[in-house]
Design an enzyme around this catalytic site. Structure first.
Site, PDB file in Angstrom:
ATOM      1  N   GLY A 278      18.929  37.954  30.808  1.00  0.00           N
ATOM      2  CA  GLY A 278      19.862  37.104  30.082  1.00  0.00           C
ATOM      3  C   GLY A 278      19.342  36.705  28.712  1.00  0.00           C
ATOM      4  O   GLY A 278      18.734  37.499  27.992  1.00  0.00           O
ATOM      5  N   SER A 279      19.563  35.444  28.350  1.00  0.00           N
ATOM      6  CA  SER A 279      19.309  34.994  26.983  1.00  0.00           C
ATOM      7  C   SER A 279      17.845  35.012  26.570  1.00  0.00           C
ATOM      8  O   SER A 279      17.548  34.869  25.383  1.00  0.00           O
ATOM      9  CB  SER A 279      19.880  33.584  26.788  1.00  0.00           C
ATOM     10  OG  SER A 279      21.283  33.623  26.834  1.00  0.00           O
ATOM     11  N   LEU A 280      16.924  35.166  27.525  1.00  0.00           N
ATOM     12  CA  LEU A 280      15.528  35.378  27.115  1.00  0.00           C
ATOM     13  C   LEU A 280      15.433  36.559  26.155  1.00  0.00           C
ATOM     14  O   LEU A 280      14.613  36.572  25.235  1.00  0.00           O
ATOM     15  CB  LEU A 280      14.648  35.668  28.333  1.00  0.00           C
ATOM     16  CG  LEU A 280      14.220  34.530  29.249  1.00  0.00           C
ATOM     17  CD1 LEU A 280      13.177  35.027  30.229  1.00  0.00           C
ATOM     18  CD2 LEU A 280      13.683  33.355  28.464  1.00  0.00           C
TER      19      LEU A 280
END
Length: 581
Positions: A278-280
């Protein structure tokens, strides 16, 4: 013949002297006869003695090979071999396997005599001269076996692997089988992998620090239990050297009884699984956009309520109500803004190039054998480019991702993780450059902004400049993504004024709780874990407090760039922050 002057009494024979001489001769003859008799008896017994000496010794098994001790970087013992009494048999010398098996079962306990009998009979029929009965027996059983005097049963010495710290570092160390052969972790790599050259060493020093390992395991375990997750993983990586100071995967197991652990306990989630993070992943996509030279940190982007690409629609959880700078797109974690940045930088080509330089398309070359291969799309149309930019449509191991972030926020050169301690005298050889120094500085600043006034405020630590990125990824299932199943994560770096350590925490399928405000987002579930770990290990590792002047410069940069009242039509400065991401 006579001699003049000789005394006549001396010349005459003495009867007493003659008798004494005869007695001496007689005694000598008797002793000679006695020794002759003994000699004949010895000759008579010699064939029997030679026959006894020629009787075969109990057959020898392949010796259980001693393994090197494993220690942490401070010399703390993690694994060692202990010699223990063991029991074996020569099946050819056992006339009655059933009776022998019954007596051994009574002595040893915990052995099924029928199973042991079948094993002895099978070995005998196969013509084998050696069979293990027990690789380890108690001293009392050792004495009982000697007293029993069972034909064909004999004692041996074996090596028993012991892990004094129990579950503290189970996935790093792994475990061995009954023959002392490695089955997982470093133990496996010593026998069959990249560490085989160290197999005959007396001691192998690993890079981990048990103090760091304990802090990481405590804090990660607390979140694992509190949010009733199905799994979790965390690691601490030295950004300069690539040394892993800690690696934890939950649930874990006791390597002293590794063979009894369940599959979900044995899985190393940090290296042996690939996940959509995801947003990592926005750390990497922003690096690609900035490094292209076509996107600047202060550049503003219109953020529509939805971004349509063909038949697909991309949305943000909290829609933006004004243009965002690239820095705000990062700290607010906007999916739409990130995709727009990547397209402004040139689309798939710069993103693929950055991920390739970081090694995201290959397995991590760490010493362990339990390393998952990344899952990457073969074709990269616009929709794939967009989804990859915010961490979907590509799956990598947490360790591989940590290496990539360390490479980008250290000095911009490639970092590769290792489990071996590097001597202080070892000269560090920087890897190839993956990003410009300007990109590195911009990333550090945006990661600081995310913790100081973005989605990761719970990762802040008094005294240290901490930067990072939150992530909350929907988990893939059959035919799409599973509703309600997420991977909550946070990657943090400290101290940002001179980055030295990276801390990553990933919580698999957390359940909302009061502590997270009823959410399962990375900023509320994983960021506090990393903040607590940093607060504990910073002083242990001798990391000095950050220079306040650096934070002042970071804040001044933000104040110079933040929207003015005229451009900020969305209310409070961070009203549109996506706490989920």
């Amino acid at each position: 013949m006579s001699w003049p002057g000789l005394d006549a009494s001396l010349a005459a024979p003495d009867p007493a002297l003659a008798r004494g001489r005869r007695r001496i001769v007689l005694v000598g003859v008797l002793f000679a006869l006695l020794f002759a008799g003994l000699g004949l008896r010895l000759l008579h017994l010699a064939p029997e003695e030679r026959t006894a000496e020629a009787a075969p010794e109990p057959p020898l098994a392949e010796p259980v090979r001693r393994r090197p001790d494993l220690v942490d970087r401070r010399g703390e013992l993690l694994a060692t071999d202990v010699p223990v009494p063991a029991l074996a048999a020569d099946p050819a010398q056992i006339a009655d396997p059933g009776r022998t098996a019954e007596r051994l079962a009574r002595i040893l306990g915990g052995i099924d005599p029928a199973v042991l009998e079948r094993r002895l009979v099978k070995a005998k029929e196969a013509g084998r001269r050696f069979a293990w009965i027990a690789h380890r027996i108690a001293p009392s059983a050792e004495l009982a076996v000697l007293e029993a005097g069972l034909p064909g049963v004999f004692l041996r010495t074996s090596e028993h692997r012991v892990y004094p710290k129990g579950s503290a570092a189970s996935h790093l160390l792994g475990f061995v089988d009954i023959d002392n052969r490695g089955l997982a972790g470093v133990e496996h790599a010593l026998d069959y992998g990249r560490l085989a050259a160290l197999r005959d060493a007396r001691e192998v020093a690993l890079s981990i620090d048990l103090r760091v390992q304990a802090a990481l395991r405590d804090e990660l375990g607390r979140a694992f239990r509190e949010f009733r997750a199905i799994g979790a993983c965390g690691l601490v990586l030295d950004v300069r050297t690539g040394e892993l100071l800690g690696l934890v995967s939950l649930p874990d197991f006791d390597p002293n009884a590794g063979g009894t652990a369940r599959p979900e306990q044995r899985k190393n989630r940090c290296t042996g699984g690939s996940y959509e993070l995801g947003s990592l992943f926005k750390v990497l996509s922003h690096a690609a956009a900035l490094d292209s030279g076509r996107v600047r940190v202060g550049q503003r982007f219109e953020i529509p309520a939805a971004l349509r690409i063909g038949r697909h629609t991309i949305r943000d959880v909290h829609p933006a109500r004004r243009p965002y700078t690239a820095a705000e797109i990062f700290s607010h974690s906007s999916n739409i803004g990130t995709a727009q940045m990547v397209f402004a930088a040139g689309g798939a080509e710069p993103l693929r190039s950055m991920l390739g330089r970081l090694g995201l398309f290959e397995r991590a070359p760490i010493e362990l054998l339990e390393v998952a291969r990344p899952q990457v799309q073969k074709a990269w149309p616009d929709v794939v480019t967009a989804t990859v930019s915010f961490g979907h449509g590509i799956a990598v191991s947490p360790l591989r991702f940590a290496e990539a972030v360390a490479s980008l926020v250290g000095d911009g050169t490639l970092v590769r993780a290792t489990l071996l301690e590097l001597p202080e005298s070892t000269p560090l050889q920087p890897g190839p450059r993956v990003a410009s120094r300007r990109t590195v500085e911009d990333l550090r600043w945006m990661m600081w902004l995310t913790v100081a006034d973005g989605t990761a405020k719970k990762a802040a630590v008094p005294g240290y400049l901490v930067g990072g990125k939150t992530g909350t990824a929907d988990k893939a299932g059959r035919g799409g993504y599973r509703r309600g199943a997420v991977l909550a994560s946070f990657v943090g770096v400290f101290p940002l004024d001179a980055p030295r350590y990276l801390v990553l925490a990933v919580i698999d399928e957390p359940k909302a709780s009061a502590a997270s405000g009823g959410t399962r987002y990375g900023g509320k579930v994983a960021a506090p874990v990393v903040g607590s770990v940093i607060a504990r290990i910073g002083p242990l590792l001798g990391v000095p407090p950050s220079d306040p002047a650096v934070e002042s410069r970071f804040r001044e940069r933000w104040l110079a760039m933040r929207p003015t009242a005229a451009t900020d039509t969305g209310g409070p400065r961070f009203a549109a922050v996506d706490a989920r991401r």
